[in-house]
Write a protein that holds these residues in place. Structure first.
Motif, short mmCIF file in Angstrom:
data_model
loop_
_atom_site.label_atom_id
_atom_site.label_comp_id
_atom_site.label_asym_id
_atom_site.label_seq_id
_atom_site.Cartn_x
_atom_site.Cartn_y
_atom_site.Cartn_z
N THR A 68 0.86 -1.19 0.00
CA THR A 68 0.00 0.00 0.00
C THR A 68 0.89 1.24 0.00
O THR A 68 1.91 1.28 0.68
CB THR A 68 -0.91 0.03 1.23
N GLY A 69 0.52 2.24 -0.79
CA GLY A 69 1.37 3.41 -0.92
C GLY A 69 2.63 3.15 -1.71
O GLY A 69 3.65 3.83 -1.55
N GLY A 70 2.58 2.16 -2.59
CA GLY A 70 3.76 1.75 -3.34
C GLY A 70 4.13 2.64 -4.49
O GLY A 70 5.10 2.35 -5.20
N ALA A 71 3.38 3.74 -4.71
CA ALA A 71 3.78 4.73 -5.72
C ALA A 71 4.56 5.88 -5.09
O ALA A 71 4.92 6.82 -5.77
CB ALA A 71 2.55 5.28 -6.44
N GLY A 72 4.81 5.79 -3.79
CA GLY A 72 5.58 6.81 -3.10
C GLY A 72 7.06 6.49 -3.07
O GLY A 72 7.52 5.47 -3.59
N TYR A 73 7.80 7.37 -2.44
CA TYR A 73 9.27 7.29 -2.40
C TYR A 73 9.75 5.98 -1.78
O TYR A 73 10.45 5.19 -2.43
CB TYR A 73 9.78 8.50 -1.62
N VAL A 74 9.37 5.70 -0.55
CA VAL A 74 9.85 4.50 0.13
C VAL A 74 9.10 3.26 -0.37
O VAL A 74 9.71 2.23 -0.64
CB VAL A 74 9.72 4.64 1.65
N GLY A 75 7.78 3.36 -0.50
CA GLY A 75 7.01 2.21 -0.96
C GLY A 75 7.46 1.71 -2.32
O GLY A 75 7.54 0.50 -2.57
N GLY A 76 7.77 2.64 -3.24
CA GLY A 76 8.24 2.25 -4.56
C GLY A 76 9.57 1.53 -4.51
O GLY A 76 9.80 0.55 -5.24
N ALA A 77 10.48 2.02 -3.65
CA ALA A 77 11.79 1.36 -3.52
C ALA A 77 11.64 -0.04 -2.95
O ALA A 77 12.30 -0.98 -3.40
CB ALA A 77 12.71 2.21 -2.65
N VAL A 78 10.77 -0.20 -1.95
CA VAL A 78 10.55 -1.53 -1.37
C VAL A 78 9.93 -2.46 -2.40
O VAL A 78 10.33 -3.63 -2.52
CB VAL A 78 9.68 -1.43 -0.11
N ALA A 79 8.96 -1.97 -3.17
CA ALA A 79 8.35 -2.79 -4.21
C ALA A 79 9.41 -3.25 -5.22
O ALA A 79 9.40 -4.41 -5.66
CB ALA A 79 7.24 -2.01 -4.91
#
Length: 332
Positions: free
Chosen positions: A14-25
């Motif tokens: 969830t929130g995977g289009a953000g700075y940290v969420g995208g990097a984790v994805a």
């Protein structure tokens, strides 16, 4: 690789289009997992969703529509996160951060998804009396953003105790840098921007005239505030380790930081060396609620997760952020 029953995991971010969420994805995908990103794009960017992830545009408050039994775990980054805005619009933060997580936990319970990694924050500690800050330090947030994150930590702890959820909360200090040396879409870009390193780099790009230094009379070696900076890729790796460490019925809380601090002036000087630009400073009064030093103890993350940050050099962190900033600038 984190696996479930001998196969790659299937994860909802969830929130995977953000700075940290995208990097984790991106790290999950690189490890061979299947990833679905849920984001309403209110603060995230479509370009921040890494290639290979399924993207679902939606709100966390509607989690029941998006969480199903095919997920092995949820990694939860969706939240409102601007400290100043949380003071002027607190109801938004309680509605999104606490109300949204309430819906997410209910949906996970209904779908029998029993593993969660939560994006928490050092803001829960408020103005701690000393440092390095451990997870046992008193929590006294000074703004609604930190208060809502602390409330969610309590909520997750109750869920673990009552319903057997395996959960890890990761309390970040100052996240910086960019994933994969500034690959397009996976760096730091907030609107409005409030973090020191991207603000300094905006000065180097000519997008602002000078960097404001709030207070030069703190009890630190050069009089400016000292903060703990952690590279976003080190942070992302901790999330994959947290998936492995999560245990049924336990809510594990870990700080994530380097354990070393850099002052505002050290950040500015390092940015001058990296960018080759002068980066003028403007002295400004102290901001209310700014502690002199915020540095983490990450010993628990080392012991329980086996986490060892490797990108700890300030110049290297800024260089990755600068590469991303320049690529973004060319795309403007």
């Amino acid at each position: 690789m984190t696996e479930t029953n001998g196969r790659p995991g299937t994860y909802l971010v969830t929130g995977g289009a953000g700075y940290v969420g995208g990097a984790v994805a991106a790290h999950l995908l690189a490890a061979g997992h299947r990833v679905t990103v849920l984001d309403d794009l209110s603060t995230g960017f479509r370009a921040g969703v890494p290639a290979g992830a399924e993207f679902v545009e939606g709100r966390i408050q509607d989690a029941a529509k998006h969480v199903h039994g095919g997920f092995d775990a949820v990694l939860h980054f969706a939240a409102s996160s601007q400290v100043g805005e949380s003071v002027t619009d607190p109801e938004k933060y309680w509605r999104n951060n606490v109300g949204g997580t309430t819906e997410l936990l209910a949906a996970m319970r209904e779908a029998h998804v029993r593993r969660l990694v939560f994006s928490s924050t050092a803001a829960v500690y408020g103005e701690p009396a000393g440092w390095p800050i451990t997870e046992d330090a008193a929590c006294a947030p000074t703004n609604p953003y930190g208060a809502t994150k602390l409330a969610v930590d309590h909520m997750i702890g109750s869920e673990a105790a009552a319903h057997g959820l395996a959960a890890v909360s990761l309390r970040y200090f100052n996240v910086a840098g960019a994933h994969a040396a500034g690959r397009a879409g996976l760096g730091e870009r907030h609107d409005p921007e409030s973090h020191l390193i991207p603000l300094v780099l905006q000065v180097a790009q000519g997008r602002r005239e000078a960097i404001s230094v709030y207070g030069a009379d703190y009890p630190t070696p050069d009089g400016t505030c000292v903060r703990d900076y952690i590279h976003v890729d080190d942070l992302a790796e901790a999330h994959l380790l947290a998936l492995e460490a999560a245990a049924p019925g336990e809510h594990l809380i870990c700080n994530l930081g380097n354990g070393n601090g850099f002052s505002v002036r050290e950040v500015v000087e390092a940015a001058r060396r990296v960018t080759g630009h002068p980066i003028p400073e403007v002295q400004a009064p102290r901001r209310a609620g700014d502690p002199a030093v915020l540095v983490a103890s990450a010993e628990r993350a080392r012991e329980r997760l086996g986490w060892r940050p490797s990108r700890t050099d300030l110049g290297d962190i800024i260089a990755d952020a600068w590469e991303f900033a320049r690529r973004e600038g060319r795309d403007r």
